[in-house]
Structures are given as C-alpha cells and as structure tokens.
Design a protein around this motif. Sequence first.
Motif, short mmCIF file in Angstrom:
data_model
loop_
_atom_site.label_atom_id
_atom_site.label_comp_id
_atom_site.label_asym_id
_atom_site.label_seq_id
_atom_site.Cartn_x
_atom_site.Cartn_y
_atom_site.Cartn_z
N GLN A 159 31.12 31.03 60.18
CA GLN A 159 30.07 30.19 60.79
C GLN A 159 28.81 30.39 59.95
O GLN A 159 28.27 31.51 59.90
N ALA A 160 28.38 29.34 59.26
CA ALA A 160 27.20 29.47 58.38
C ALA A 160 25.94 29.16 59.17
O ALA A 160 25.97 28.40 60.14
N ASP A 161 24.82 29.75 58.73
CA ASP A 161 23.58 29.63 59.51
C ASP A 161 22.96 28.23 59.45
O ASP A 161 21.99 27.96 60.14
N PHE A 162 23.53 27.34 58.63
CA PHE A 162 23.01 25.97 58.62
C PHE A 162 23.87 25.04 59.49
O PHE A 162 23.79 23.82 59.41
N GLY A 163 24.71 25.68 60.34
CA GLY A 163 25.44 24.90 61.34
C GLY A 163 26.74 24.31 60.84
O GLY A 163 27.01 23.13 61.09
N TYR A 164 27.53 25.10 60.14
CA TYR A 164 28.84 24.59 59.71
C TYR A 164 29.88 25.69 59.88
O TYR A 164 29.65 26.83 59.50
N CYS A 165 31.02 25.32 60.47
CA CYS A 165 32.11 26.28 60.68
C CYS A 165 33.32 25.85 59.87
O CYS A 165 33.64 24.65 59.81
N VAL A 166 33.99 26.81 59.28
CA VAL A 166 35.20 26.50 58.52
C VAL A 166 36.12 27.71 58.54
O VAL A 166 35.66 28.86 58.61
N GLY A 167 37.43 27.46 58.49
CA GLY A 167 38.40 28.53 58.39
C GLY A 167 39.03 28.55 57.00
O GLY A 167 39.05 27.51 56.33
N GLU A 168 39.52 29.71 56.61
CA GLU A 168 40.17 29.83 55.30
C GLU A 168 41.42 30.69 55.44
O GLU A 168 41.35 31.76 56.04
N ILE A 169 42.52 30.22 54.88
CA ILE A 169 43.72 31.05 54.77
C ILE A 169 43.78 31.50 53.32
O ILE A 169 43.67 30.66 52.41
N GLU A 170 43.94 32.81 53.11
CA GLU A 170 43.77 33.33 51.76
C GLU A 170 44.86 34.35 51.41
O GLU A 170 45.22 35.18 52.21
N VAL A 171 45.34 34.22 50.17
CA VAL A 171 46.29 35.20 49.64
C VAL A 171 45.78 35.65 48.27
O VAL A 171 45.37 34.81 47.46
N LEU A 172 45.78 36.95 48.04
CA LEU A 172 45.37 37.47 46.72
C LEU A 172 46.60 37.72 45.88
O LEU A 172 47.56 38.34 46.34
N VAL A 173 46.56 37.24 44.65
CA VAL A 173 47.70 37.38 43.74
C VAL A 173 47.19 38.10 42.49
O VAL A 173 46.10 37.78 42.00
N SER A 174 47.99 39.05 41.98
CA SER A 174 47.53 39.69 40.74
C SER A 174 47.73 38.70 39.59
O SER A 174 48.62 37.83 39.65
#
Length: 226
Positions: A159-174
């Motif tokens: 939730q950003a302080d300028f009024g925007y919400c977003v979700g992220e699905i993340e995978v780290l790969v070497s």
Amino acid sequence: MSVEVERKFVCESDIQDKLKNIGAVCIGQSEFKDRYYDSPDYTLTLRDFWLRKREESWELKCPAFSRTDVEKIDEALCTKYREVTDLKKIQAVVKTVCSGAVEGSLDVSEQKMTDNYNKNETWLKDLMLVCFAEYTTQRCSYVFEEDGGDGKVRVDLDQADFGYCVGEIEVLVSEGGDMQSAQHRIQKMAEKLGLGGEKRIQGKMDVYLQRYCPDHYAKLIKAHIL
Ligand code: V4E
C-alpha cells in the motif's frame, strides 16, 4: 547475483484470507521509504535500469536479457530483473550506462569510492543523478512453501502512501537458472489465489509517474519500458 521474476496483481479485500486458506504464512509487516534516482534526461530508466535507495540500502534493478531458452518468460505476464545490491558494483554499472549520455561528468574512479564519498552521496552529484520519485510503502509479506520442495514463493501486499495498492508474486532465481520454471510456479500461485486475467497490472512506479511526472511517464511509455 539473483534474478527476480515477478507478477503483479490487483489486491482484492479478501486476499489475506485467500493466502491463509492455501497455507501461505505471513512473515511480517514493514514500512519503508524508497527514493529513485536518474539523470534529468532519464538515461537510466529509459534503458530500464532502476536505481533506488530503500531506507539506507541501495539497489539497482537491471534488465535481465534471455540468453537461453530456459531464461525466456512471457513478458506480458511477468517481469524479470537482475538485482545488484553491492554499492561499488552499482556505481560501476550506473557509470557504464550513463557514459556517453552524461559527458564529462563521470569521474567516479576506484580511489574516489571511499566511505566518505559514499556517505555524502557525492557520487550521485558526479553522475548528475537526482531523485525523481519518493514514496513510502506499507507491506505485508507472505511465503508459500510448495509441495515437492521447489522452494518458496513470496507474495507482497503493498500500500503506497499516494493511495495505490498492488500485490506481487515473486520468485528469486540464481543467475542462469530456470526462469520458465519460476514463471510456472508464479502461474500456479496465481491460480491458487484465483487471480484472473492476463492483463498487465500497473506497479507503484507506473502510477506514481503517471500522476506526478507525466513527461517522464510519456517517455517511458514511448520507449516501451512501462
Ligand atoms: C518500475 C520498475 C522498477 C522499480 C521497482 O518496481 P517494483 O518492483 O514494482 O517495486 P517494489 O517496491 O515492489 O520493489 P521490490 O520490493 O519488489 O524490490 S523495476 C522495473 N520497473 C519496470 C516495471 C515494468 N516494466 N513492468 C512492471 C509490471 N513493473 C515494473
């Protein structure tokens, strides 16, 4: 060095319930301020390099190009960036990317990279880098351990302080790892959460630039960066 493969999604109000129901575990909440830097003519971001200071830590996200088949992903759905966190490496990459575009300003020699030089952020001035975006995010993070021990999939709800919400699905790969498998794991997670649509979702930066820096935003759209 690792590569972050990520898919953004619209955060509905029941997302935390859905995460808990599939067995994802909340690993905590955090709040951080990000400051992003670029030259006044957007040399870095127009090449898809994102230089950021999150609280006191520097990070440079660099485009991760596909060299082999396993590194190819569907870029309409996911993004992939190489993450550099070592300040000396960051300075070297930024210097290379800026060279030619910021003539005469690239006096960032090895000897100059002293603690004081870094602390005072003189290197930013030498490279003519200025802060172009600044915002605070409240984040709630979850991890999901997959069957078969493939590793962890992380989900961040922002939730950003300028009024925007977003979700992220993340995978780290070497680096050199299997990006397609990462994309597949992200896709499986999206299905478990019942996330619909193949539509590209705007990130915090997209929305911030669109609202507050329309000239910069227009240039990035024209260059197909956003
Ligand atoms: C705008 C941008 C980048 C800056 C960071 O973006 P993002 O990953 O959204 O920020 P955040 O706060 O979630 O960072 P994290 O905590 O995950 O490190 S890096 C790349 N871009 C460009 C970009 C793009 N072209 N398309 C999409 C969907 N997102 C970002």
